[in-house]
Design an enzyme around this catalytic site. Sequence first.
Site, PDB file in Angstrom:
ATOM      1  N   HIS A  13      31.505  48.419  28.305  1.00  0.00           N
ATOM      2  CA  HIS A  13      30.552  47.968  29.342  1.00  0.00           C
ATOM      3  C   HIS A  13      30.012  49.195  30.066  1.00  0.00           C
ATOM      4  CE1 HIS A  13      29.433  44.967  32.711  1.00  0.00           C
ATOM      5  NE2 HIS A  13      28.853  46.128  33.009  1.00  0.00           N
ATOM      6  N   HIS A  15      26.239  51.092  31.884  1.00  0.00           N
ATOM      7  CA  HIS A  15      24.812  51.186  32.202  1.00  0.00           C
ATOM      8  C   HIS A  15      24.411  52.641  32.031  1.00  0.00           C
ATOM      9  CE1 HIS A  15      24.959  47.209  34.207  1.00  0.00           C
ATOM     10  NE2 HIS A  15      26.215  47.580  34.422  1.00  0.00           N
ATOM     11  N   ARG A  17      20.892  53.377  31.863  1.00  0.00           N
ATOM     12  CA  ARG A  17      19.500  53.468  32.365  1.00  0.00           C
ATOM     13  C   ARG A  17      18.575  54.058  31.306  1.00  0.00           C
ATOM     14  NH1 ARG A  17      21.830  50.235  36.055  1.00  0.00           N
ATOM     15  NH2 ARG A  17      22.871  51.354  37.724  1.00  0.00           N
ATOM     16  N   ASN A  41      20.217  45.590  31.708  1.00  0.00           N
ATOM     17  CA  ASN A  41      19.513  45.303  32.981  1.00  0.00           C
ATOM     18  C   ASN A  41      18.597  46.444  33.411  1.00  0.00           C
ATOM     19  OD1 ASN A  41      21.765  46.922  33.596  1.00  0.00           O
ATOM     20  ND2 ASN A  41      21.983  46.067  35.648  1.00  0.00           N
ATOM     21  N   LYS A  99      23.990  39.191  27.461  1.00  0.00           N
ATOM     22  CA  LYS A  99      24.579  39.320  28.802  1.00  0.00           C
ATOM     23  C   LYS A  99      24.016  38.247  29.719  1.00  0.00           C
ATOM     24  CE  LYS A  99      26.801  41.214  32.266  1.00  0.00           C
ATOM     25  NZ  LYS A  99      26.719  42.503  32.906  1.00  0.00           N
ATOM     26  N   HIS A 136      28.597  38.302  33.849  1.00  0.00           N
ATOM     27  CA  HIS A 136      28.830  38.799  35.209  1.00  0.00           C
ATOM     28  C   HIS A 136      29.295  37.584  36.001  1.00  0.00           C
ATOM     29  CE1 HIS A 136      28.065  41.504  38.741  1.00  0.00           C
ATOM     30  NE2 HIS A 136      28.239  40.314  39.312  1.00  0.00           N
ATOM     31  N   HIS A 174      34.150  43.165  33.943  1.00  0.00           N
ATOM     32  CA  HIS A 174      34.669  43.817  35.155  1.00  0.00           C
ATOM     33  C   HIS A 174      35.426  42.853  36.063  1.00  0.00           C
ATOM     34  CE1 HIS A 174      30.852  42.145  36.461  1.00  0.00           C
ATOM     35  NE2 HIS A 174      30.145  43.134  35.952  1.00  0.00           N
ATOM     36  N   ASP A 247      31.884  49.988  33.348  1.00  0.00           N
ATOM     37  CA  ASP A 247      30.798  49.573  34.229  1.00  0.00           C
ATOM     38  C   ASP A 247      30.231  50.771  34.998  1.00  0.00           C
ATOM     39  OD1 ASP A 247      28.928  47.849  35.277  1.00  0.00           O
ATOM     40  OD2 ASP A 247      30.224  47.114  36.880  1.00  0.00           O
ATOM     41  N   HIS A 251      23.296  55.415  40.081  1.00  0.00           N
ATOM     42  CA  HIS A 251      22.124  55.294  40.965  1.00  0.00           C
ATOM     43  C   HIS A 251      21.951  56.667  41.582  1.00  0.00           C
ATOM     44  CE1 HIS A 251      21.807  50.876  40.933  1.00  0.00           C
ATOM     45  NE2 HIS A 251      23.138  50.881  40.875  1.00  0.00           N
TER      46      HIS A 251
HETATM   47  O1  DOR Z   1      27.900  47.498  40.734  1.00  0.00           O
HETATM   48  C1  DOR Z   1      27.198  47.117  39.814  1.00  0.00           C
HETATM   49  N1  DOR Z   1      26.185  47.864  39.343  1.00  0.00           N
HETATM   50  N2  DOR Z   1      27.444  45.918  39.279  1.00  0.00           N
HETATM   51  C2  DOR Z   1      26.623  45.381  38.384  1.00  0.00           C
HETATM   52  O2  DOR Z   1      26.873  44.283  37.971  1.00  0.00           O
HETATM   53  C3  DOR Z   1      25.390  46.076  37.959  1.00  0.00           C
HETATM   54  C4  DOR Z   1      25.501  47.509  38.150  1.00  0.00           C
HETATM   55  C5  DOR Z   1      24.187  48.240  38.051  1.00  0.00           C
HETATM   56  O3  DOR Z   1      23.431  47.990  37.109  1.00  0.00           O
HETATM   57  O4  DOR Z   1      23.915  49.087  38.913  1.00  0.00           O
HETATM   58 ZN    ZN Z   2      27.739  46.299  34.706  1.00  0.00          ZN
END
Ligand code: DOR
Ligand code: ZN
Length: 343
Positions: A13, A15, A17, A41, A99, A136, A174, A247, A251
């Site tokens: 799992h 991300h 980007r 996402n 998802k 989720h 998660h 996870d 950011h």
């Molecule tokens: O904390 C999180 N950040 N939980 C999520 O489910 C998505 C993820 C994100 O994409 O930033």
């Molecule tokens: Zn996630």
Amino acid sequence: MKTLTITRPDDWHIHVRNGAVLKTVLPHTARQFARAIIMPNLKPPVTTVEQALTYRKEILQAVPAGIDFIPLMTLYLTATTKISEIKKAAESDQIYAFKLYPAGATTNSDSGIANISAIYPLLAELEKFDIPLLIHGETTDIDCDIFDRERVFIDTILTDIARNFPNLRIVLEHVTTNEAVQFVYASGDNIAATITPQHLLYNRNALLSGGIRPHYYCLPIIKREKHRLALVQAATSGNPKFFLGTDSAPHITSLKETSCGCAGCYSAYTALELYAEVFEQAGSLNKLEGFASFYGADFYRLPRNSGTVTLEKITWRIPLTFGKNDNTITPIKAGEELSWKMQ
Ligand code: DOR
Ligand code: ZN
């Protein structure tokens, strides 16, 4: 020197980007893991096989030379997902799961599902084609206390999905509560869970005590100590229903350190070392390999990796940031010490 060598692990799992952030973070994951389940996402979300294949190419371009890394792509389930797209995904050898985000539950979940029973016909197709559904698991009822949202989702929605689709392979992503752990233990072999490093290492004091610490804010939110202990027990139990999924959710620092900061902990650079700390503290280092390198592959019915990685017992300090200029990312535990280091 003390070392620990295990089969190359996978991250079930993550991300990563796109654009500049992808270029910063992907090398960290490719260094640590042979494969990773890539969350869909993005803005806009990855909803079609074609979009996923384009995204996959962008990811592969960010893999440093000389490293083998395979992105395992997923599609974002929406109320308008077509049955023909599910069939196409089933026929593709690059798509590994769908998802499900409840609409509004987390980052970029606006295209998620508002009424989950309305998409039961889509879940029936996933079950028929034997494609895993990654969930989720949080209710989006805004009156529900944020610390109760996972438990309430299990009681009001997930139990019903599991009852209606007894052969649907589900990963409850998660997990953060004892209730989630107990749900997974009590379910059939078709239901498993990923566990993040932050939910194993920290309780909510890390987020809120002595000052608000935005780099520990993620969703589902970090819970009380009793829940952390249940997660550690599950992860270190050797039960194959629980496997590694960081996870890691980058950011840029300015969007975390602000009056309304984004949810997501960045752990990709130190993922395996963070898990090693947990397993060592629990006296279960011998269970790390199953959790990190075997059970996820088995659940997804993929071959286990060949090759190994080695961790050294040595103290080192996590960098304060990664990336450049306006695009820096602050990792979890930034500037703090770790006692394991990947060679
Ligand atoms: O904390 C999180 N950040 N939980 C999520 O489910 C998505 C993820 C994100 O994409 O930033
Ligand atoms: Zn996630």
